[in-house]
Design an enzyme around this catalytic site. Sequence first.
Site, PDB file in Angstrom:
ATOM      1  CB  SER A 127     -61.092 -28.451 -13.733  1.00  0.00           C
ATOM      2  OG  SER A 127     -60.489 -27.399 -13.562  1.00  0.00           O
ATOM      3  CB  SER A 129     -60.372 -24.164 -15.628  1.00  0.00           C
ATOM      4  OG  SER A 129     -59.114 -24.184 -14.586  1.00  0.00           O
ATOM      5  CE  LYS A 184     -59.100 -20.886 -11.888  1.00  0.00           C
ATOM      6  NZ  LYS A 184     -59.966 -21.327 -13.154  1.00  0.00           N
TER       7      LYS A 184
END
Length: 324
Positions: A127, A129, A184
Amino acid sequence: MPILTSLILAAFAGYIGAWYVGAVEGNFALLLFLATVVTGLYWLAERLVFLPRRRQAAQAFEATQAQRREELARQGIDRLDTDDGGKTRERLLAQPWWLDWTAGLFPVILVVFLLRSFVAEPFKIPSGSMMPTLLTGDLILVNKFTYGLRLPVLGTKITEGTPLARGDVVVFRYPPQPSMDYIKRVVGVPGDEVSYQNKRLTINGQPVSKDPLPDYFDEDTMRYSKQYSEKLGAVEHRILNDDSRRAGLSDAEIMAFPNRENCRYSVEGFVCKVPAGHYFMMGDNRDNSLDSRYWGFVPDQNVVGRAFFVWMNFGNLKRIGPFH
């Protein structure tokens, strides 16, 4: 053994097929571990049992052939009409298919298992992100030893390694669904108070530098986003903000998670105190990232490794290289 091997291989194939169509929740680490164990047992059986048996059979055949030649020599015959002894010996020594597909694959599977478990593991970015640092479709490598070696499948740490630091890009098992891997950036380490108010990040009361850069153009969505240079610890990187998205979260967006009482939410954003043995993670695409704001802190035992290199992007070869 051929029937048993067929059943084992069918079980592996069935599991992979069910995983592919979404019928079961797959676990590649467990699958690779089981494949290593099973092929390893076949490899040991080959070395200790099956190969010696085949060699004995070949030796017995050679002894029979030698005896036959001696008998024929006594009768004055020194040459056989047909002599396929060499081919017969090769057939006797050859691995049957069920060993070729198990013991024969063990060295390759073992190398992959060791490299993936203790050196580096490949991942694909699913994705946006982590834009603009990482793009959808980037194939990355994750260092498995920087933060300490862990036992495969169990995840138990066996060496300490270097502690996670603010700014590190980390792959970890998603706390609400540990079979899934997430990526992340570390924003808060144990003991930190992380605040994100009106899209400004503050750590322990100190605002994190956020300098404007030219707007970022996303070729997939054909949209521009506000782009900034941010410095977390020793790491300087870029982040994105979407002016159309609010900084705060609604109650419906926030999941129930352990240590939820450590966080306070408002229309301006949130303030969270990171508990011991946990980390607070956020995506660089700040307004388009499902991260610790929504589902809470990442336990240390969920950490997989530090992401550090894009080794391929089939749509953009210029993406290949290290990142931070």
